[in-house]
Design an enzyme around this catalytic site. Structure first.
Site, short mmCIF file in Angstrom:
data_model
loop_
_atom_site.label_atom_id
_atom_site.label_comp_id
_atom_site.label_asym_id
_atom_site.label_seq_id
_atom_site.Cartn_x
_atom_site.Cartn_y
_atom_site.Cartn_z
N HIS A 287 0.77 -1.30 -0.29
CA HIS A 287 0.05 0.21 -0.44
C HIS A 287 0.90 0.90 -0.19
CE1 HIS A 287 -3.02 3.32 1.71
NE2 HIS A 287 -3.86 2.09 1.11
N HIS A 330 -1.26 2.27 11.58
CA HIS A 330 -0.41 3.40 12.20
C HIS A 330 -0.25 5.26 13.42
CE1 HIS A 330 -3.11 5.26 9.51
NE2 HIS A 330 -1.73 6.85 9.39
N GLU A 336 -4.44 14.42 11.51
CA GLU A 336 -5.21 14.41 10.46
C GLU A 336 -6.59 14.50 10.75
OE1 GLU A 336 -4.42 10.39 9.83
OE2 GLU A 336 -2.83 10.25 8.95
N HIS A 360 -7.11 12.03 14.06
CA HIS A 360 -6.71 11.66 14.43
C HIS A 360 -5.58 12.15 14.75
CE1 HIS A 360 -9.49 8.55 12.53
NE2 HIS A 360 -9.46 8.10 13.65
N HIS A 366 -4.44 4.87 15.23
CA HIS A 366 -5.31 4.66 14.65
C HIS A 366 -5.17 3.72 12.95
CE1 HIS A 366 -3.51 7.79 12.38
NE2 HIS A 366 -4.40 7.49 11.35
#
Length: 432
Positions: A287, A330, A336, A360, A366
């Site tokens: 990813h 992570h 964020e 977050h 999260h």
């Protein structure tokens, strides 16, 4: 219908009356039509050419006539950093959509601050707001001296009448109003709700593409800047609000300040259709970092570290093999603020709905909820298209402080962290 010019950061020129723009000079002794020449600078005069921002405006009255007696007024629920009056407990937070009020409320009273970060006085950081509007601004005008404002409509179409011209926006588009640009916000088809990033730092620009090369992500040609349009209104009682120094001020005028007949330069408002974002992603395995979804960035003095990024998650294909496809679990040095314009966000299929938002913070863990993890861990991996979705983030290097208003909203999901409660121990030391 409003008309636009295409491009990002171009040296535009436009006139609502033929011949209003001077040719070959910025400030002639006498401007055509009896106009006044005025420069609006978005950067220091001596900034390097590549980052120097300024426009010349040719207006019916100079802005010095807007500097009457200013009085400080109640800024309502609009807050600026540092807002240290309230300390919310640390941890991930999520809110359901905040309903629109039943009482008449224009943008002036409709800005509700959710988080603040950095320091408005040092021009670092940002604030995230909701706008909840049930009436147009009537004989009301606003400019923000503290930062530029990135509007993200989520419900309802909105018109931005600015000094530079008219911008119409719908959900799925964004509008950026630079620092110091006067505007009036009108409703086009009923009440409107959306999100705002108030950027105290350097102006939003396009991120570097690096090895991606010359194309994809947000392409410059898809950004639209308005053509000149003006109001010539005398003997009207109007109010000009100014956000300055973290406070809201106002002065009374007897004319419209949106009286720019012509302008040229590279400092101007613009809009962008998020559905034109051309995403790139992993084609074989793993990813990629979410930075590949950055549409706009406000750089800091530290290379590679943003004052604030605007990141979006549009329709896209997922094709990676032998890969956990949603965003991984992570902890991040960045913080964020996330919103959902429409559709479903793949990492949070339950509880995160259009009009909702989450926070977050820096170094707060999260990732996908239990349902998303179970689905992504067992699903047959074949090419899958995520359709009808549009989520976004305001991501900043600063911790975001939650306002007292946001912390006491009834829409705050008190059990948000329970979305991970089903992530049971799966460790099998004897069986790889």
């Amino acid at each position: 219908m409003p008309e636009y010019q295409s491009g990002f950061g171009n040296g535009f020129e436009t006139e609502a009356l033929s011949g209003a723009l001077p040719i070959g000079r910025n400030s002639p002794q006498k401007v055509a039509y009896g106009l006044y020449a005025e420069q609006l600078s978005g950067s220091p005069f001596t900034a390097p050419r590549a980052s120097n921002e300024r426009s010349w405006l040719y207006r019916i009255r100079p802005s010095v006539l807007h500097t009457g007696r200013f009085t400080k007024v109640d800024s309502g629920l609009w807050r600026s950093a540092p807002d240290t009056a309230f300390h919310a407990p640390i941890g991930p937070m999520r809110w359901s959509p905040v309903p629109l009020p039943e009482t008449p409320q224009s943008l002036i009273g409709g800005l509700h601050t959710i988080t603040t970060a950095g320091d408005v006085a040092t021009q670092n950081g940002m604030a995230s707001h909701l706008y909840l509007i049930t009436k147009s601004m009537e004989d009301e005008y606003l400019y923000n001296a503290d930062g530029e404002m990135l509007f993200v409509p989520q419900q309802g179409n909105v018109r931005f009448w600015t000094e530079f011209g008219i911008i119409d926006a719908e959900p799925g588009e964004i509008v950026v109003i630079p620092r110091g640009v006067k505007m009036r916000v009108e409703l086009l088809d009923g009440p409107a709700r959306g999100y705002v990033c108030e950027n105290y730092g350097g102006s939003f620009t396009l991120p570097e593409r690096g090895p991606i090369g010359a194309n994809c992500l947000a392409n410059p040609r898809d950004f639209l800047t308005p053509v000149a349009a003006y109001e010539d209104r005398d003997d009207v009682e109007s109010t000009l609000y100014v956000k300055w120094g973290g406070e809201l001020w106002r002065t009374e005028l007897r004319h419209s300040p949106l009286d720019v007949v012509a302008w040229h330069g590279n400092y101007a408002p613009y809009k962008y259709d998020l559905r034109r974002f051309s995403p790139v992603g992993p084609l074989l395995f793993d990813h990629a970092d979410p930075s590949i979804y950055t549409a706009l960035t406000s750089p800091s003095e530290t290379p590679g570290t943003a004052n604030v990024d605007f990141v979006l998650f549009p329709d896209r294909w997922a094709v990676a093999e032998n890969t956990f496809r949603p965003p991984w679990y992570h902890l991040n040095i960045m913080s964020e603020f996330m919103g959902l314009i429409y559709g479903v966000y793949d990492a949070k299929p339950q509880g995160f709905v259009p009009g909702g938002f989450s926070l977050h913070n820096s170094m707060t863990p999260h990732g996908p909820d239990t349902e998303a993890f179970a689905q992504a861990s067992t699903v047959e991996l074949k090419p899958t298209k995520l359709e009808g979705t549009m989520a976004f983030m305001f991501e900043t290097r600063y911790p975001q402080r939650v306002t007292e208003y946001a912390a006491h909203l009834g829409e705050l999901q008190q059990n948000y962290a329970d979305c991970w409660s089903g992530l049971e121990k799966r460790f099998t030391p004897d069986h790889p």
